[in-house]
Design a protein around this motif. Sequence first.
Motif, PDB file in Angstrom:
ATOM      1  N   ALA A 188      31.733 -13.123   5.681  1.00  0.00           N
ATOM      2  CA  ALA A 188      30.973 -13.758   4.586  1.00  0.00           C
ATOM      3  C   ALA A 188      31.943 -14.325   3.543  1.00  0.00           C
ATOM      4  O   ALA A 188      31.757 -15.440   3.040  1.00  0.00           O
ATOM      5  N   ASN A 189      33.004 -13.584   3.229  1.00  0.00           N
ATOM      6  CA  ASN A 189      34.028 -14.105   2.308  1.00  0.00           C
ATOM      7  C   ASN A 189      34.667 -15.366   2.879  1.00  0.00           C
ATOM      8  O   ASN A 189      34.826 -16.366   2.179  1.00  0.00           O
ATOM      9  N   ALA A 190      35.063 -15.277   4.165  1.00  0.00           N
ATOM     10  CA  ALA A 190      35.753 -16.410   4.798  1.00  0.00           C
ATOM     11  C   ALA A 190      34.879 -17.667   4.717  1.00  0.00           C
ATOM     12  O   ALA A 190      35.364 -18.761   4.403  1.00  0.00           O
ATOM     13  N   ILE A 191      33.567 -17.500   4.950  1.00  0.00           N
ATOM     14  CA  ILE A 191      32.654 -18.657   4.877  1.00  0.00           C
ATOM     15  C   ILE A 191      32.562 -19.146   3.426  1.00  0.00           C
ATOM     16  O   ILE A 191      32.658 -20.347   3.145  1.00  0.00           O
ATOM     17  N   LYS A 192      32.416 -18.170   2.502  1.00  0.00           N
ATOM     18  CA  LYS A 192      32.210 -18.517   1.087  1.00  0.00           C
ATOM     19  C   LYS A 192      33.395 -19.294   0.506  1.00  0.00           C
ATOM     20  O   LYS A 192      33.217 -20.177  -0.319  1.00  0.00           O
ATOM     21  N   PHE A 193      34.608 -18.959   0.943  1.00  0.00           N
ATOM     22  CA  PHE A 193      35.793 -19.584   0.343  1.00  0.00           C
ATOM     23  C   PHE A 193      36.409 -20.666   1.235  1.00  0.00           C
ATOM     24  O   PHE A 193      37.575 -21.006   1.099  1.00  0.00           O
ATOM     25  N   ALA A 216      40.257 -15.019  10.335  1.00  0.00           N
ATOM     26  CA  ALA A 216      41.093 -16.088   9.778  1.00  0.00           C
ATOM     27  C   ALA A 216      40.221 -17.263   9.366  1.00  0.00           C
ATOM     28  O   ALA A 216      39.268 -17.614  10.065  1.00  0.00           O
ATOM     29  N   ASP A 217      40.518 -17.854   8.207  1.00  0.00           N
ATOM     30  CA  ASP A 217      39.764 -19.045   7.806  1.00  0.00           C
ATOM     31  C   ASP A 217      40.720 -20.179   7.453  1.00  0.00           C
ATOM     32  O   ASP A 217      41.925 -19.978   7.326  1.00  0.00           O
ATOM     33  N   THR A 218      40.145 -21.379   7.325  1.00  0.00           N
ATOM     34  CA  THR A 218      40.958 -22.542   6.978  1.00  0.00           C
ATOM     35  C   THR A 218      40.627 -22.976   5.553  1.00  0.00           C
ATOM     36  O   THR A 218      40.683 -24.155   5.225  1.00  0.00           O
ATOM     37  N   PHE A 235      37.693  -6.924  -8.524  1.00  0.00           N
ATOM     38  CA  PHE A 235      38.682  -7.998  -8.681  1.00  0.00           C
ATOM     39  C   PHE A 235      38.196  -9.272  -7.989  1.00  0.00           C
ATOM     40  O   PHE A 235      37.769  -9.259  -6.844  1.00  0.00           O
ATOM     41  N   GLN A 236      38.255 -10.365  -8.723  1.00  0.00           N
ATOM     42  CA  GLN A 236      37.962 -11.680  -8.145  1.00  0.00           C
ATOM     43  C   GLN A 236      39.030 -12.652  -8.655  1.00  0.00           C
ATOM     44  O   GLN A 236      39.410 -12.575  -9.831  1.00  0.00           O
ATOM     45  N   VAL A 237      39.514 -13.537  -7.787  1.00  0.00           N
ATOM     46  CA  VAL A 237      40.525 -14.499  -8.229  1.00  0.00           C
ATOM     47  C   VAL A 237      39.947 -15.346  -9.366  1.00  0.00           C
ATOM     48  O   VAL A 237      40.569 -15.575 -10.391  1.00  0.00           O
ATOM     49  N   THR A 248      30.338  -9.843  -6.710  1.00  0.00           N
ATOM     50  CA  THR A 248      30.694  -8.944  -7.798  1.00  0.00           C
ATOM     51  C   THR A 248      32.124  -8.437  -7.646  1.00  0.00           C
ATOM     52  O   THR A 248      32.637  -7.755  -8.523  1.00  0.00           O
ATOM     53  N   GLY A 249      32.748  -8.712  -6.495  1.00  0.00           N
ATOM     54  CA  GLY A 249      34.106  -8.208  -6.282  1.00  0.00           C
ATOM     55  C   GLY A 249      34.119  -6.805  -5.704  1.00  0.00           C
ATOM     56  O   GLY A 249      35.085  -6.067  -5.861  1.00  0.00           O
ATOM     57  N   LEU A 250      33.042  -6.437  -4.999  1.00  0.00           N
ATOM     58  CA  LEU A 250      32.998  -5.092  -4.408  1.00  0.00           C
ATOM     59  C   LEU A 250      33.277  -5.111  -2.902  1.00  0.00           C
ATOM     60  O   LEU A 250      33.695  -4.110  -2.327  1.00  0.00           O
ATOM     61  N   GLY A 251      33.042  -6.274  -2.279  1.00  0.00           N
ATOM     62  CA  GLY A 251      33.129  -6.377  -0.813  1.00  0.00           C
ATOM     63  C   GLY A 251      34.428  -5.849  -0.227  1.00  0.00           C
ATOM     64  O   GLY A 251      34.414  -5.007   0.673  1.00  0.00           O
ATOM     65  N   LEU A 252      35.560  -6.319  -0.741  1.00  0.00           N
ATOM     66  CA  LEU A 252      36.841  -5.925  -0.149  1.00  0.00           C
ATOM     67  C   LEU A 252      37.201  -4.478  -0.456  1.00  0.00           C
ATOM     68  O   LEU A 252      37.861  -3.817   0.349  1.00  0.00           O
ATOM     69  N   ALA A 253      36.770  -3.974  -1.619  1.00  0.00           N
ATOM     70  CA  ALA A 253      37.024  -2.551  -1.943  1.00  0.00           C
ATOM     71  C   ALA A 253      36.301  -1.670  -0.922  1.00  0.00           C
ATOM     72  O   ALA A 253      36.856  -0.679  -0.438  1.00  0.00           O
TER      73      ALA A 253
HETATM   74  N1  LIG Z   1      38.722 -15.450   2.714  1.00  0.00           N
HETATM   75  C1  LIG Z   1      39.011 -15.588   1.420  1.00  0.00           C
HETATM   76  N2  LIG Z   1      39.583 -16.750   0.945  1.00  0.00           N
HETATM   77  C2  LIG Z   1      39.902 -16.876  -0.357  1.00  0.00           C
HETATM   78  N3  LIG Z   1      39.683 -15.936  -1.307  1.00  0.00           N
HETATM   79  C3  LIG Z   1      39.122 -14.786  -0.911  1.00  0.00           C
HETATM   80  C4  LIG Z   1      38.751 -14.553   0.464  1.00  0.00           C
HETATM   81  N4  LIG Z   1      38.235 -13.303   0.547  1.00  0.00           N
HETATM   82  C5  LIG Z   1      38.260 -12.808  -0.692  1.00  0.00           C
HETATM   83  N5  LIG Z   1      38.793 -13.676  -1.574  1.00  0.00           N
HETATM   84  C6  LIG Z   1      39.007 -13.454  -3.022  1.00  0.00           C
HETATM   85  O1  LIG Z   1      38.944 -12.075  -3.253  1.00  0.00           O
HETATM   86  C7  LIG Z   1      37.923 -11.771  -4.215  1.00  0.00           C
HETATM   87  C8  LIG Z   1      37.326 -10.415  -3.913  1.00  0.00           C
HETATM   88  O2  LIG Z   1      36.579 -10.446  -2.714  1.00  0.00           O
HETATM   89  P1  LIG Z   1      35.334  -9.453  -2.566  1.00  0.00           P
HETATM   90  O3  LIG Z   1      34.730  -9.659  -1.235  1.00  0.00           O
HETATM   91  O4  LIG Z   1      35.801  -8.098  -2.933  1.00  0.00           O
HETATM   92  O5  LIG Z   1      34.363  -9.935  -3.744  1.00  0.00           O
HETATM   93  P2  LIG Z   1      33.321 -11.128  -3.803  1.00  0.00           P
HETATM   94  O6  LIG Z   1      33.168 -11.771  -2.464  1.00  0.00           O
HETATM   95  O7  LIG Z   1      33.717 -12.006  -4.948  1.00  0.00           O
HETATM   96  O8  LIG Z   1      31.976 -10.370  -4.197  1.00  0.00           O
HETATM   97  P3  LIG Z   1      31.094  -9.405  -3.251  1.00  0.00           P
HETATM   98  O9  LIG Z   1      31.853  -9.202  -1.970  1.00  0.00           O
HETATM   99  O10 LIG Z   1      30.950  -8.164  -4.046  1.00  0.00           O
HETATM  100  O11 LIG Z   1      29.822 -10.122  -3.036  1.00  0.00           O
HETATM  101  C9  LIG Z   1      36.962 -12.934  -4.125  1.00  0.00           C
HETATM  102  O12 LIG Z   1      36.217 -13.109  -5.304  1.00  0.00           O
HETATM  103  C10 LIG Z   1      37.930 -14.104  -3.888  1.00  0.00           C
HETATM  104  O13 LIG Z   1      38.512 -14.495  -5.115  1.00  0.00           O
END
Ligand SMILES: Nc1ncnc2c1ncn2[C@@H]1O[C@H](COP(=O)(O)OP(=O)(O)OP(=O)(O)O)[C@@H](O)[C@H]1O
Length: 288
Positions: A188-193, A216-218, A235-237, A248-253
């Motif tokens: 979901a992160n990879a798609i979002k970013f 891996a994403d592009t 934490f979010q960039v 909210t920055g919880l996914g990766l934690a």
């Molecule tokens: N594949 C990625 N490409 C670029 N930045 C990423 C990627 N995955 C994570 N990040 C960065 O890491 C931050 C933290 O990711 P995380 O999944 O913890 O939080 P989130 O996606 O912002 O919110 P949540 O997962 O709680 O919905 C993201 O906000 C983004 O800045």
Amino acid sequence: MDDLRLENQQLRSERDLLRRRLSEVEESFLRAVHDSQQEMLAMNEALTAANAQLQALDQMKDAFLSMVTHELRTPLTVISGITEMLETGIYGELAPAQAEHVRQIAAQTSRLRELVNDLLDLSKMEAGLMRLRREPLDPRALAEAVLESLLTVGAQAGVILRNQVRHDLPEVFCDGQRVEQVLTNLIANAIKFTPAGGQVTLTAERLGDFVRFCVADTGQGIPPEALSRIFDKFFQVQSSTETGRKGTGLGLAIVKHLVELHGGEVSVASQPGHGSQFFFTLPVTHPR
Ligand SMILES: Nc1ncnc2c1ncn2[C@@H]1O[C@H](COP(=O)(O)OP(=O)(O)OP(=O)(O)O)[C@@H](O)[C@H]1O
Ligand SMILES: [Mg+2]
């Protein structure tokens, strides 16, 4: 003779002096022992008090967890149940504006539910209360299930999802639901970013007694100074309010906690502007 007497006297007085010194040393030693005993007793008391305080805090955390579960999750389940019924039209056809509002209620409720579930998972893991139900599972099948569930999200974002996990990998010993949660968060992160036209590729390989997955994403990538904090909670960039993206920055934690609970490790590499690779390992069922 006089000399001898004198020497004797001197010896005696030296002996007396030594005796006095000795008893002084003895006294101060006993005093020190007594003092340190008192100190230890005081420390013990302080430790017992701190322990009781910690136990009380622990109980508060447990109480908080069940409060969140019952006071937030249950009403949310009721709201989404009723919303679903309204959407199906069993109470009659909705006017377009009503239908739009019901759709918004459903979307916001599911977002809130995800957030509550994330907070709950994280508190559980931090309190050491998360239990895994582990069994031997096929890495390729795990990847397939998650990619399938995210196909629509990928299509809506114009991002192609590819499963390149090999068919011949050994089974991993893991909690399927939790590993699907890990993969879902990463994909979901990879798609979002990743901007439209990009790709997300899932691969896996055997590394000793582990299978290492890679998402891996592009996409836009991650600045080097952010890499060390990327798995920290909240934490979010760039904050969601700045980007308008959900999160909210919880996914990766959660990903890091879950993988480590399985005995695996997470890592990340990124080339800003060109994409990111997130890795995690899971133990194979039958180590060599
Ligand atoms: N594949 C990625 N490409 C670029 N930045 C990423 C990627 N995955 C994570 N990040 C960065 O890491 C931050 C933290 O990711 P995380 O999944 O913890 O939080 P989130 O996606 O912002 O919110 P949540 O997962 O709680 O919905 C993201 O906000 C983004 O800045
Ligand atoms: Mg995320």
